[in-house]
Design a protein around this motif. Sequence first.
Motif, PDB file in Angstrom:
ATOM      1  N   VAL A 110      -3.374  -3.502 -11.714  1.00  0.00           N
ATOM      2  CA  VAL A 110      -3.300  -2.936 -10.364  1.00  0.00           C
ATOM      3  C   VAL A 110      -2.538  -3.868  -9.436  1.00  0.00           C
ATOM      4  CG1 VAL A 110      -5.426  -1.594 -10.559  1.00  0.00           C
ATOM      5  CG2 VAL A 110      -5.530  -3.961  -9.765  1.00  0.00           C
ATOM      6  N   GLU A 111      -2.099  -3.310  -8.320  1.00  0.00           N
ATOM      7  CA  GLU A 111      -1.434  -4.062  -7.274  1.00  0.00           C
ATOM      8  C   GLU A 111      -2.139  -3.789  -5.955  1.00  0.00           C
ATOM      9  OE1 GLU A 111       0.880  -6.222  -7.771  1.00  0.00           O
ATOM     10  OE2 GLU A 111       1.331  -5.765  -9.861  1.00  0.00           O
ATOM     11  N   VAL A 112      -1.794  -4.521  -4.925  1.00  0.00           N
ATOM     12  CA  VAL A 112      -2.349  -4.255  -3.602  1.00  0.00           C
ATOM     13  C   VAL A 112      -1.946  -2.840  -3.191  1.00  0.00           C
ATOM     14  CG1 VAL A 112      -2.262  -4.877  -1.164  1.00  0.00           C
ATOM     15  CG2 VAL A 112      -2.350  -6.667  -2.899  1.00  0.00           C
ATOM     16  N   GLY A 113      -2.918  -2.081  -2.726  1.00  0.00           N
ATOM     17  CA  GLY A 113      -2.659  -0.699  -2.338  1.00  0.00           C
ATOM     18  C   GLY A 113      -2.984   0.308  -3.414  1.00  0.00           C
ATOM     19  N   SER A 114      -3.249  -0.150  -4.640  1.00  0.00           N
ATOM     20  CA  SER A 114      -3.596   0.772  -5.720  1.00  0.00           C
ATOM     21  C   SER A 114      -4.922   1.476  -5.417  1.00  0.00           C
ATOM     22  CB  SER A 114      -3.720   0.027  -7.053  1.00  0.00           C
ATOM     23  OG  SER A 114      -2.486  -0.517  -7.463  1.00  0.00           O
ATOM     24  N   VAL A 115      -4.939   2.769  -5.629  1.00  0.00           N
ATOM     25  CA  VAL A 115      -6.174   3.549  -5.474  1.00  0.00           C
ATOM     26  C   VAL A 115      -6.857   3.600  -6.833  1.00  0.00           C
ATOM     27  CG1 VAL A 115      -7.159   5.778  -4.856  1.00  0.00           C
ATOM     28  CG2 VAL A 115      -5.148   4.921  -3.633  1.00  0.00           C
ATOM     29  N   GLU A 145      -6.699  -6.675  -1.702  1.00  0.00           N
ATOM     30  CA  GLU A 145      -6.198  -8.030  -1.953  1.00  0.00           C
ATOM     31  C   GLU A 145      -6.222  -8.315  -3.452  1.00  0.00           C
ATOM     32  OE1 GLU A 145      -7.050 -12.638  -0.496  1.00  0.00           O
ATOM     33  OE2 GLU A 145      -8.341 -10.993   0.173  1.00  0.00           O
ATOM     34  N   LYS A 146      -5.144  -8.900  -3.931  1.00  0.00           N
ATOM     35  CA  LYS A 146      -5.030  -9.287  -5.339  1.00  0.00           C
ATOM     36  C   LYS A 146      -4.771 -10.779  -5.368  1.00  0.00           C
ATOM     37  CE  LYS A 146      -1.611  -8.927  -9.016  1.00  0.00           C
ATOM     38  NZ  LYS A 146      -0.252  -8.429  -9.291  1.00  0.00           N
ATOM     39  N   ARG A 147      -5.646 -11.524  -6.030  1.00  0.00           N
ATOM     40  CA  ARG A 147      -5.590 -12.984  -5.970  1.00  0.00           C
ATOM     41  C   ARG A 147      -5.164 -13.633  -7.278  1.00  0.00           C
ATOM     42  NH1 ARG A 147     -11.542 -13.522  -3.000  1.00  0.00           N
ATOM     43  NH2 ARG A 147     -11.013 -12.276  -1.157  1.00  0.00           N
TER      44      ARG A 147
END
Length: 205
Positions: free
Chosen positions: A24-29, A143-145
């Motif tokens: 997934v990425e930031v904004g993925s539902v 957020e993706k860390r």
Amino acid sequence: GTLEPLAEVAVCPEVSGRITEVKVEVGSVVEAGQVLARIDQDTYLAQLHQAEAAVAVAQAAAAQVQVTLDNLTKEKERIENLFRGGVATEQQRDDTLTRYRTALTGEKLAQAKLVQAQAALELDRIQVERTTVRAPLSGVIAEKRVEQGDMVSPQVCMFRLVQVSTLKARFAVSERYLGSVEEGRTRVEIQVGAYGGKPFFGTVS
């Protein structure tokens, strides 16, 4: 006032290891239960296979002890019948009874070891399952860390997930209106600029 997600969670892994895949990425539902990332399974699979072997060994040992116990149970009954008939001696009866009791204790110990091995196997299965990181609820990745190849542990949260299907509005109420506000019953209308002033309705909580 401001709009906030109804729920927000930090998604942290339950096991340590190197990330092999981020899906997934930031904004993925995402939906609840959807795979977000995977952690290298090699070490956990090796432990699982070792635990499976330990269960097999414990099962074989328990089966062998059971055979011995069954044989000694029959032998004990035979000697007791012979003793009552005056054919077997008291010493023979006592020796057989001692061996039977020892086998009975051994059977209980073998079963306990089998249960212990099965519990360890189940724990290792759970650890393998935990290498797949899933969304605890439906929402949006805020957020993706982490990235593929990063090392993670339960102390390192990987994503921040927010639930935006339902939002909560936070705003101040003038003192003169406080008396007419009742939690769980007072209905409110909110207009959101991003939606062209479209009205949304909710309840005070």
